[in-house]
Design a protein around this motif. Sequence first.
Motif, PDB file in Angstrom:
ATOM      1  N   TYR A  38       0.838  -1.197   0.000  1.00  0.00           N
ATOM      2  CA  TYR A  38       0.000   0.000   0.000  1.00  0.00           C
ATOM      3  C   TYR A  38       0.873   1.246   0.000  1.00  0.00           C
ATOM      4  CZ  TYR A  38      -3.264  -3.573   1.381  1.00  0.00           C
ATOM      5  OH  TYR A  38      -3.999  -4.715   1.431  1.00  0.00           O
ATOM      6  N   SER A  39       1.929   1.240  -0.763  1.00  0.00           N
ATOM      7  CA  SER A  39       2.889   2.338  -0.777  1.00  0.00           C
ATOM      8  C   SER A  39       2.304   3.575  -1.454  1.00  0.00           C
ATOM      9  CB  SER A  39       4.165   1.921  -1.501  1.00  0.00           C
ATOM     10  OG  SER A  39       3.893   1.733  -2.867  1.00  0.00           O
ATOM     11  N   TYR A  40       2.989   4.675  -1.263  1.00  0.00           N
ATOM     12  CA  TYR A  40       2.562   5.940  -1.853  1.00  0.00           C
ATOM     13  C   TYR A  40       2.557   5.849  -3.378  1.00  0.00           C
ATOM     14  CZ  TYR A  40       2.759  10.799  -3.296  1.00  0.00           C
ATOM     15  OH  TYR A  40       2.523  11.988  -3.923  1.00  0.00           O
ATOM     16  N   LEU A  41       3.539   5.211  -3.940  1.00  0.00           N
ATOM     17  CA  LEU A  41       3.610   5.080  -5.389  1.00  0.00           C
ATOM     18  C   LEU A  41       2.445   4.270  -5.938  1.00  0.00           C
ATOM     19  CD1 LEU A  41       7.443   4.407  -5.722  1.00  0.00           C
ATOM     20  CD2 LEU A  41       6.232   6.572  -5.992  1.00  0.00           C
ATOM     21  N   GLU A  42       2.093   3.209  -5.226  1.00  0.00           N
ATOM     22  CA  GLU A  42       0.958   2.384  -5.639  1.00  0.00           C
ATOM     23  C   GLU A  42      -0.340   3.180  -5.551  1.00  0.00           C
ATOM     24  OE1 GLU A  42      -0.785  -0.940  -7.207  1.00  0.00           O
ATOM     25  OE2 GLU A  42       1.345  -0.664  -6.837  1.00  0.00           O
ATOM     26  N   HIS A  43      -0.476   4.007  -4.521  1.00  0.00           N
ATOM     27  CA  HIS A  43      -1.670   4.841  -4.371  1.00  0.00           C
ATOM     28  C   HIS A  43      -1.783   5.860  -5.494  1.00  0.00           C
ATOM     29  CE1 HIS A  43      -3.769   3.724  -0.713  1.00  0.00           C
ATOM     30  NE2 HIS A  43      -2.591   3.395  -0.215  1.00  0.00           N
ATOM     31  N   ARG A  44      -0.672   6.403  -5.937  1.00  0.00           N
ATOM     32  CA  ARG A  44      -0.711   7.358  -7.046  1.00  0.00           C
ATOM     33  C   ARG A  44      -1.232   6.686  -8.310  1.00  0.00           C
ATOM     34  NH1 ARG A  44       4.624  10.321  -8.050  1.00  0.00           N
ATOM     35  NH2 ARG A  44       3.352  11.016  -9.786  1.00  0.00           N
TER      36      ARG A  44
END
Length: 114
Positions: A38-44
């Motif tokens: 659930y990383s920031y990059l995945e959220h973007r």
Amino acid sequence: MKFIQRLKDKYPWFRFVGNRYVLVLAFFAVWMLFLDNYSYLEHRILNKQLDELETNKKYYQEEIKKDCLEIKRLKNPDYIEKYAREKYYMKRDSEDIYIIEFDKNSPNDSKTKN
């Protein structure tokens, strides 16, 4: 141990960076930003997909409204005849239909563009 002590004496900021709580916090931040599922990059990436899907949803809802209006119009027999003539080039028995299509690359168009 003397090596670490010499580093702390030579570089005062090393005392702060060498603190175990700071190291754990830095490791946790790196883990959550880049390595986690659930990383920031995945959220973007997921937010971009969500925006695209919402745009598609609005488009299809507008198309559904247009189609519902068209269905209501097609309940009128006069409109059915008009629709069939325009879209499918149907005609009455006593009529002739001439379809005129304009070529995009006609010589007259090229003279006016210059």
